[in-house]
Scaffold this active site. Structure first.
Site, PDB file in Angstrom:
ATOM      1  N   ARG A  60       0.897  -1.195   0.054  1.00  0.00           N
ATOM      2  CA  ARG A  60      -0.071   0.109  -0.231  1.00  0.00           C
ATOM      3  C   ARG A  60       0.793   1.200   0.017  1.00  0.00           C
ATOM      4  NH1 ARG A  60      -4.508  -2.231   4.401  1.00  0.00           N
ATOM      5  NH2 ARG A  60      -5.911  -3.254   2.879  1.00  0.00           N
ATOM      6  N   GLU A  72      -1.457  -8.658  -5.639  1.00  0.00           N
ATOM      7  CA  GLU A  72      -2.752  -8.977  -5.993  1.00  0.00           C
ATOM      8  C   GLU A  72      -2.510 -10.637  -6.356  1.00  0.00           C
ATOM      9  OE1 GLU A  72      -5.808  -8.111  -5.290  1.00  0.00           O
ATOM     10  OE2 GLU A  72      -5.194  -6.025  -4.623  1.00  0.00           O
ATOM     11  N   THR A  78      -4.192 -16.609  -0.475  1.00  0.00           N
ATOM     12  CA  THR A  78      -3.048 -16.859   0.316  1.00  0.00           C
ATOM     13  C   THR A  78      -3.294 -15.568   1.651  1.00  0.00           C
ATOM     14  OG1 THR A  78      -1.551 -17.685  -1.283  1.00  0.00           O
ATOM     15  CG2 THR A  78      -0.564 -16.877   0.753  1.00  0.00           C
ATOM     16  N   TYR A 117       0.087 -22.931  -4.927  1.00  0.00           N
ATOM     17  CA  TYR A 117      -0.767 -22.585  -5.913  1.00  0.00           C
ATOM     18  C   TYR A 117       0.500 -22.068  -7.156  1.00  0.00           C
ATOM     19  CZ  TYR A 117      -4.746 -22.931  -3.033  1.00  0.00           C
ATOM     20  OH  TYR A 117      -5.655 -23.477  -2.272  1.00  0.00           O
ATOM     21  N   TYR A 155     -11.647 -10.021 -11.055  1.00  0.00           N
ATOM     22  CA  TYR A 155     -11.256  -9.302  -9.671  1.00  0.00           C
ATOM     23  C   TYR A 155      -9.920  -8.735  -9.933  1.00  0.00           C
ATOM     24  CZ  TYR A 155      -8.922  -8.603  -5.474  1.00  0.00           C
ATOM     25  OH  TYR A 155      -8.104  -8.127  -4.350  1.00  0.00           O
ATOM     26  N   ASP A 173     -14.452  -9.705  -4.043  1.00  0.00           N
ATOM     27  CA  ASP A 173     -13.613 -10.579  -3.642  1.00  0.00           C
ATOM     28  C   ASP A 173     -14.540 -11.482  -2.484  1.00  0.00           C
ATOM     29  OD1 ASP A 173     -13.233  -9.214  -1.441  1.00  0.00           O
ATOM     30  OD2 ASP A 173     -11.142  -9.942  -1.326  1.00  0.00           O
ATOM     31  N   CYS A 228     -19.464  -5.490  14.773  1.00  0.00           N
ATOM     32  CA  CYS A 228     -20.319  -4.459  14.289  1.00  0.00           C
ATOM     33  C   CYS A 228     -20.319  -3.240  14.959  1.00  0.00           C
ATOM     34  CB  CYS A 228     -21.918  -4.829  14.259  1.00  0.00           C
ATOM     35  SG  CYS A 228     -22.214  -6.522  13.209  1.00  0.00           S
ATOM     36  N   CYS A 231     -18.159  -1.104  13.404  1.00  0.00           N
ATOM     37  CA  CYS A 231     -18.022  -0.908  12.061  1.00  0.00           C
ATOM     38  C   CYS A 231     -18.476   0.694  11.693  1.00  0.00           C
ATOM     39  CB  CYS A 231     -19.189  -2.140  11.435  1.00  0.00           C
ATOM     40  SG  CYS A 231     -19.430  -1.636   9.515  1.00  0.00           S
TER      41      CYS A 231
HETATM   42 FE1  SF4 Z   1     -21.883  -5.751  10.955  1.00  0.00          FE
HETATM   43 FE2  SF4 Z   1     -20.866  -3.628   9.653  1.00  0.00          FE
HETATM   44 FE3  SF4 Z   1     -20.914  -6.327   8.683  1.00  0.00          FE
HETATM   45 FE4  SF4 Z   1     -23.093  -4.914   8.943  1.00  0.00          FE
HETATM   46  S1  SF4 Z   1     -21.242  -4.275   7.562  1.00  0.00           S
HETATM   47  S2  SF4 Z   1     -22.796  -7.160   9.722  1.00  0.00           S
HETATM   48  S3  SF4 Z   1     -22.752  -3.543  10.654  1.00  0.00           S
HETATM   49  S4  SF4 Z   1     -19.597  -5.535  10.462  1.00  0.00           S
END
Ligand code: SF4
Length: 376
Positions: A60, A72, A78, A117, A155, A173, A228, A231
């Site tokens: 990156r 890539e 892997t 691979y 991809y 992916d 989550c 997230c």
């Molecule tokens: Fe949870 Fe975010 Fe995945 Fe939705 S997108 S299931 S909020 S981690």
């Protein structure tokens, strides 16, 4: 404040709210700003999260197409952790596409050794030759043109085109697929997944956006337990982790395999795999063998008249997985089977040969044991 999208919203509704509005907004600048919010917020939140939380990975650091392409290809099937060391090593040996094109195939396979691979190494080499000979060392700059190169599918072409050249094409992916299924609350068909990814893609930063989607799947929306609470798009998500993980039955097979480890005076006996094999053609490995004695017990009578037993034991055992097979590998210190064509190679030289990953693993383990017990 949470977005006004109910948690139980199904994908089609999410499309209507997010994607439909976005499609309209691209054509009609009069659309109300509130209608544009969901998809724009998705992009903004995801990219802001990526800018601060992305893992510091060596590929990156720049957008050089050769490095992006190499990473890539290595990352296909892997894990990131396994790729990092090989990525550095490979680049030290072949710093440019021209150096890679000019290398012998055996050298490329040797540098690839341990990644598995091996078909990827063959097509990488073939593509490098094509780029050097037919394109004066210039990579194609679009996903469509990249797909003409050996070993580059939908991809990989989209990943290279977006990351190295900024083309606004989305990637899908396994990580992106999982994120979108959960985000939309249903299992999307392949085409619908690609379409959804394309609609969400940020055209200003397509490379970063694609990497952000994959990063989200890799470190937050993980297969077993999505995190989550951390997230960045939780407020837009239809399921927020409540969608059960798809239970896929394991397709792994199990097999036991035996190898003869014949080492004398600092040299080891190796055999070359046939060049027409599908897996790892032309690479070097230890000769396969039958166990010297079946694991039966030989009865013996001691001087005291007691009956004891001895059982043949391999020098060591290790586990190894190749594609869909998990191997139990038993290594026997024994003379190589006669009538097998092979080559005696010094241990130093073996280190630079195109060894299979398993052969390299066996020799490494043998060296560790030798240091302790003088096994070889
Ligand atoms: Fe949870 Fe975010 Fe995945 Fe939705 S997108 S299931 S909020 S981690």
């Amino acid at each position: 404040m949470p977005e006004a999208i109910p948690r139980a919203t199904r994908c089609t509704e999410v499309h209507a709210r997010c994607l439909g509005y976005n499609a309209v907004s691209a054509m009609d600048s009069n659309v109300s700003s509130s209608a544009q919010i969901p998809v724009l917020r998705f992009r903004a939140r995801l990219l802001a999260w990526y800018d601060t939380h992305a893992r510091d990975l060596p590929w990156r650091k720049d957008r050089d197409p050769y490095r992006v392409w190499l990473s890539e290809i290595m990352l296909q099937q892997t894990r990131v952790a396994a790729v990092i060391e090989h990525y550095h090593k490979f680049l030290r040996r072949f710093p440019t596409v021209q150096k890679l094109a000019a290398a012998r195939e055996a050298s490329v396979l040797a540098a690839w050794s341990g990644l598995g691979y091996y078909r990827r190494a063959h097509t990488l080499h073939a593509a490098a030759k094509l780029i050097t000979k037919e394109r004066a060392g210039q990579f194609p700059a679009t996903a469509a043109a990249l797909r003409d190169l050996p070993g580059i599918g939908r991809y990989t072409a989209a990943a290279i085109a977006s990351i190295a050249f900024g083309e606004p094409v989305a990637v899908v992916d396994g990580n992106v697929e999982r994120v979108l299924d959960r985000f939309c609350g249903e299992t999307l068909s392949d085409e619908k997944t690609w379409h959804t990814a394309a609609q969400l893609l940020d055209p200003e930063r397509p490379g970063d956006f694609n990497q952000a989607m994959m990063e989200l799947g890799a470190i937050v929306c993980t297969p077993r337990a999505p995190s989550c609470l951390t997230c960045p798009v939780v407020e837009l998500c239809a399921t927020r982790g409540e969608r059960p993980a798809d239970a896929k039955p394991s397709q792994q097979k199990k097999r036991e395999i035996h190898y003869a480890l014949d080492c004398r005076n600092g040299r080891v006996f190796l055999v070359q795999r046939a060049r027409d094999l599908r897996l790892m053609p032309g690479m070097w490995e230890l000769p396969e063998t039958e166990p010297p004695l079946p694991p039966t017990k030989k009865k013996r009578v001691s001087r005291t008249g007691k009956i004891g037993s001895t059982t043949a034991q391999p020098s060591f055992t290790l586990r190894h997985s190749i594609t869909v097979t998990d191997y139990t590998v038993r290594v026997w210190q024994m003379p190589a089977p006669q009538a097998i064509a092979g080559r005696w190679v010094t241990l130093e030289k073996a280190d630079t040969l195109a060894l299979t990953g398993l052969a390299r693993k066996i020799l490494r383990r043998a060296a560790e044991i030798r240091n302790k017990n003088s096994i070889i």
